[in-house]
Design a protein around this motif. Structure first.
Motif, PDB file in Angstrom:
ATOM      1  N   LEU A 110       0.836  -1.219   0.000  1.00 19.04           N
ATOM      2  CA  LEU A 110       0.000   0.000   0.000  1.00 19.04           C
ATOM      3  C   LEU A 110       0.860   1.253   0.000  1.00 19.04           C
ATOM      4  CD1 LEU A 110      -2.794  -0.980   2.584  1.00 19.04           C
ATOM      5  CD2 LEU A 110      -3.034  -0.823   0.089  1.00 19.04           C
ATOM      6  N   ARG A 111       1.875   1.290   0.879  1.00 23.17           N
ATOM      7  CA  ARG A 111       2.745   2.468   0.946  1.00 23.17           C
ATOM      8  C   ARG A 111       3.499   2.668  -0.371  1.00 23.17           C
ATOM      9  NH1 ARG A 111       4.470   0.054   5.829  1.00 23.17           N
ATOM     10  NH2 ARG A 111       6.470  -0.388   4.824  1.00 23.17           N
ATOM     11  N   GLY A 112       4.062   1.571  -0.877  1.00 22.71           N
ATOM     12  CA  GLY A 112       4.888   1.662  -2.080  1.00 22.71           C
ATOM     13  C   GLY A 112       4.090   2.051  -3.309  1.00 22.71           C
ATOM     14  N   LEU A 113       2.898   1.463  -3.482  1.00 18.25           N
ATOM     15  CA  LEU A 113       2.087   1.775  -4.657  1.00 18.25           C
ATOM     16  C   LEU A 113       1.516   3.184  -4.575  1.00 18.25           C
ATOM     17  CD1 LEU A 113       0.351  -1.675  -5.126  1.00 18.25           C
ATOM     18  CD2 LEU A 113       2.239  -0.711  -6.449  1.00 18.25           C
ATOM     19  N   ASN A 114       1.289   3.666  -3.372  1.00 14.06           N
ATOM     20  CA  ASN A 114       0.879   5.066  -3.193  1.00 14.06           C
ATOM     21  C   ASN A 114       1.946   6.003  -3.767  1.00 14.06           C
ATOM     22  OD1 ASN A 114      -0.729   7.220  -2.258  1.00 14.06           O
ATOM     23  ND2 ASN A 114       0.328   7.269  -0.285  1.00 14.06           N
ATOM     24  N   ARG A 115       3.212   5.635  -3.554  1.00 14.43           N
ATOM     25  CA  ARG A 115       4.317   6.448  -4.098  1.00 14.43           C
ATOM     26  C   ARG A 115       4.515   6.212  -5.597  1.00 14.43           C
ATOM     27  NH1 ARG A 115       9.631   5.791  -2.097  1.00 14.43           N
ATOM     28  NH2 ARG A 115       9.263   3.709  -1.257  1.00 14.43           N
ATOM     29  N   LEU A 116       4.489   4.922  -5.989  1.00 16.49           N
ATOM     30  CA  LEU A 116       4.751   4.561  -7.385  1.00 16.49           C
ATOM     31  C   LEU A 116       3.754   5.228  -8.321  1.00 16.49           C
ATOM     32  CD1 LEU A 116       6.528   2.619  -9.201  1.00 16.49           C
ATOM     33  CD2 LEU A 116       4.623   1.009  -9.038  1.00 16.49           C
ATOM     34  N   TRP A 117       2.490   5.218  -7.937  1.00 21.06           N
ATOM     35  CA  TRP A 117       1.432   5.762  -8.782  1.00 21.06           C
ATOM     36  C   TRP A 117       1.052   7.209  -8.411  1.00 21.06           C
ATOM     37  CZ3 TRP A 117      -1.238   0.445  -7.977  1.00 21.06           C
ATOM     38  CH2 TRP A 117      -0.774  -0.454  -8.937  1.00 21.06           C
ATOM     39  N   LYS A 118       1.833   7.802  -7.482  1.00 20.80           N
ATOM     40  CA  LYS A 118       1.637   9.216  -7.105  1.00 20.80           C
ATOM     41  C   LYS A 118       0.177   9.518  -6.767  1.00 20.80           C
ATOM     42  CE  LYS A 118       5.575  10.810  -9.865  1.00 20.80           C
ATOM     43  NZ  LYS A 118       6.053   9.464 -10.246  1.00 20.80           N
ATOM     44  N   LEU A 119      -0.397   8.698  -5.901  1.00 20.59           N
ATOM     45  CA  LEU A 119      -1.815   8.821  -5.560  1.00 20.59           C
ATOM     46  C   LEU A 119      -2.059   9.793  -4.397  1.00 20.59           C
ATOM     47  CD1 LEU A 119      -2.712   5.025  -5.829  1.00 20.59           C
ATOM     48  CD2 LEU A 119      -3.224   6.822  -7.483  1.00 20.59           C
ATOM     49  N   ASN A 120      -1.006  10.075  -3.615  1.00 17.68           N
ATOM     50  CA  ASN A 120      -1.105  11.026  -2.486  1.00 17.68           C
ATOM     51  C   ASN A 120      -2.222  10.667  -1.507  1.00 17.68           C
ATOM     52  OD1 ASN A 120       1.006  12.754  -3.492  1.00 17.68           O
ATOM     53  ND2 ASN A 120      -0.453  13.491  -5.021  1.00 17.68           N
ATOM     54  N   ILE A 121      -2.351   9.375  -1.226  1.00 18.17           N
ATOM     55  CA  ILE A 121      -3.365   8.927  -0.266  1.00 18.17           C
ATOM     56  C   ILE A 121      -2.843   9.210   1.139  1.00 18.17           C
ATOM     57  CG2 ILE A 121      -4.732   6.957   0.541  1.00 18.17           C
ATOM     58  CD1 ILE A 121      -3.985   5.595  -2.180  1.00 18.17           C
ATOM     59  N   PRO A 122      -3.623   9.896   1.996  1.00 18.42           N
ATOM     60  CA  PRO A 122      -3.158  10.160   3.369  1.00 18.42           C
ATOM     61  C   PRO A 122      -2.976   8.854   4.150  1.00 18.42           C
ATOM     62  CG  PRO A 122      -5.108  11.472   2.827  1.00 18.42           C
ATOM     63  CD  PRO A 122      -4.940  10.482   1.727  1.00 18.42           C
ATOM     64  N   THR A 123      -2.099   8.900   5.149  1.00 18.17           N
ATOM     65  CA  THR A 123      -1.790   7.708   5.942  1.00 18.17           C
ATOM     66  C   THR A 123      -3.043   7.095   6.563  1.00 18.17           C
ATOM     67  OG1 THR A 123       0.419   8.549   6.448  1.00 18.17           O
ATOM     68  CG2 THR A 123      -0.446   6.860   7.904  1.00 18.17           C
ATOM     69  N   GLU A 124      -3.927   7.940   7.099  1.00 14.32           N
ATOM     70  CA  GLU A 124      -5.139   7.427   7.739  1.00 14.32           C
ATOM     71  C   GLU A 124      -5.995   6.644   6.747  1.00 14.32           C
ATOM     72  OE1 GLU A 124      -4.146  10.582   7.751  1.00 14.32           O
ATOM     73  OE2 GLU A 124      -3.419  10.782   9.827  1.00 14.32           O
ATOM     74  N   GLU A 125      -6.014   7.123   5.499  1.00 14.95           N
ATOM     75  CA  GLU A 125      -6.795   6.438   4.462  1.00 14.95           C
ATOM     76  C   GLU A 125      -6.147   5.104   4.085  1.00 14.95           C
ATOM     77  OE1 GLU A 125      -8.558   7.682   0.102  1.00 14.95           O
ATOM     78  OE2 GLU A 125      -8.181   9.275   1.561  1.00 14.95           O
ATOM     79  N   LEU A 126      -4.812   5.076   4.059  1.00 17.79           N
ATOM     80  CA  LEU A 126      -4.108   3.810   3.813  1.00 17.79           C
ATOM     81  C   LEU A 126      -4.429   2.804   4.919  1.00 17.79           C
ATOM     82  CD1 LEU A 126      -0.515   4.864   2.637  1.00 17.79           C
ATOM     83  CD2 LEU A 126      -2.355   3.893   1.232  1.00 17.79           C
ATOM     84  N   GLN A 127      -4.493   3.286   6.164  1.00 21.91           N
ATOM     85  CA  GLN A 127      -4.831   2.397   7.269  1.00 21.91           C
ATOM     86  C   GLN A 127      -6.253   1.861   7.138  1.00 21.91           C
ATOM     87  OE1 GLN A 127      -3.762   5.137  10.499  1.00 21.91           O
ATOM     88  NE2 GLN A 127      -2.154   3.710  11.102  1.00 21.91           N
ATOM     89  N   THR A 128      -7.180   2.706   6.706  1.00 17.90           N
ATOM     90  CA  THR A 128      -8.567   2.268   6.504  1.00 17.90           C
ATOM     91  C   THR A 128      -8.632   1.209   5.407  1.00 17.90           C
ATOM     92  OG1 THR A 128      -9.387   4.445   7.173  1.00 17.90           O
ATOM     93  CG2 THR A 128     -10.904   3.043   5.960  1.00 17.90           C
ATOM     94  N   LEU A 129      -7.880   1.414   4.324  1.00 17.92           N
ATOM     95  CA  LEU A 129      -7.784   0.399   3.279  1.00 17.92           C
ATOM     96  C   LEU A 129      -7.209  -0.898   3.844  1.00 17.92           C
ATOM     97  CD1 LEU A 129      -6.301   2.344   0.216  1.00 17.92           C
ATOM     98  CD2 LEU A 129      -8.551   1.273   0.315  1.00 17.92           C
ATOM     99  N   GLY A 130      -6.146  -0.753   4.646  1.00 15.95           N
ATOM    100  CA  GLY A 130      -5.493  -1.920   5.231  1.00 15.95           C
ATOM    101  C   GLY A 130      -6.420  -2.756   6.085  1.00 15.95           C
TER     102      GLY A 130
END
Length: 284
Positions: A110-130
């Motif tokens: 999740l962290r890496g693909l957020n960077r790779l695809w330049k999605l700028n997803i906030p950390t809290e949103e990544l945690q919700t996805l997780g």
């Protein structure tokens, strides 16, 4: 373009189960932290719309059953990403070990693909996805040390534990988290470890008090099914570990050691019980 992410293993310094919830999950209180044993993920963007995973480990699934694959599919679907990704997973954390290896891989994806695809997803949103992928994934997204509540997704970051060595030993068995929780009678737990006591010990950097405050209510269930876990605990204590506990639903047991001079004795002594033995540091 390539992106690299480290996926560190977690240990439970404390794991308590309060009750079984109506949704079938258990209400938990845990204190988790990370150790310097890690998988590594290398992610490369692909022009075609596909997800490919490879690994040097021959014992993990490389399809939809893999949590890193599920993380990639989730983020692609949710954010309408039309390009693909090739993920190489350098696997070092043992599987089905109570160390959140799969969850940490998913979080790293999740962290890496957020960077790779330049999605700028906030950390809290990544945690919700997780949280859609597994109860430990939200913690693994940020790491550090935290109290986890709910089914593990409600996180409260706390201070870093006092620095020490961590000796991990996993017997050659696989434990199903679902099976262990299924055999747990939450109403019959007679002694609950104290989260406030553990928190105080960590915040005041009291290593030996932290060792005394450790507890895991799943241990009795796992030990009943897998006596090897008790044997490893007893061996660690005999060899001089300052605090010993099973991590998660097991079967990995960890020993905390303040003095480096004890580490080799523990490591060598435990190699007689199992081949998966690691001497690492707690991550600051």
């Amino acid at each position: 373009m390539k992106i690299y992410e480290k996926a560190s293993a977690k240990i439970n310094l404390l794991l308590d189960v309060l009750h079984k919830r109506e949704d079938g999950y258990h209400e938990v209180e845990m204190i988790m932290t990370m150790v310097d044993l890690a998988d590594r993920l290398e992610m490369t963007e692909l022009p075609r719309d596909t997800i490919i995973i490879s690994s040097q480990a021959g014992y993990i699934p490389l399809d939809e059953k893999n949590l890193a694959f599920q993380a990639a599919k989730l983020i692609k679907d949710r954010y309408n990403v039309r390009t693909g990704v090739y993920i190489h997973l350098d696997k070092r954390i043992p599987v089905a070990a109570g160390l959140a290896g799969g969850s940490s891989d998913a979080a790293a994806a999740l962290r890496g693909l957020n960077r790779l695809w330049k999605l700028n997803i906030p950390t809290e949103e990544l945690q919700t996805l997780g949280a859609e992928l597994g109860s430990d994934v939200p913690f693994c997204v940020t790491g550090g040390t935290a109290i986890a509540r709910g089914r593990g997704e409600k996180l409260e970051p706390i201070a870093t534990p006092p620095q020490c060595w961590v000796v991990l030993a996993k017997p050659p068995i696989h434990v199903s988290t679902q099976e262990i929780y299924g055999k747990l009678n939450a109403k019959a737990i007679s002694r609950h470890p104290s989260v406030p006591r553990m928190r105080r010990a960590i915040e005041h950097q009291q290593f030996y008090e932290m060792c005394q405050a450790m507890g895991n209510v799943l241990e009795d269930v796992t030990v009943r099914l897998y006596p090897e876990v008790r044997q490893i605990k007893e061996c660690m204590l005999r060899l001089g570990a300052d605090g010993v506990l099973m991590s998660g639903s097991g079967p990995t047991v960890f020993g905390l050691v303040a003095k480096e001079s004890k580490v080799a004795r523990l490591y060598n002594g435990l190699r007689g019980f199992c081949k998966d033995v690691y001497a690492v540091r707690m991550l600051s």
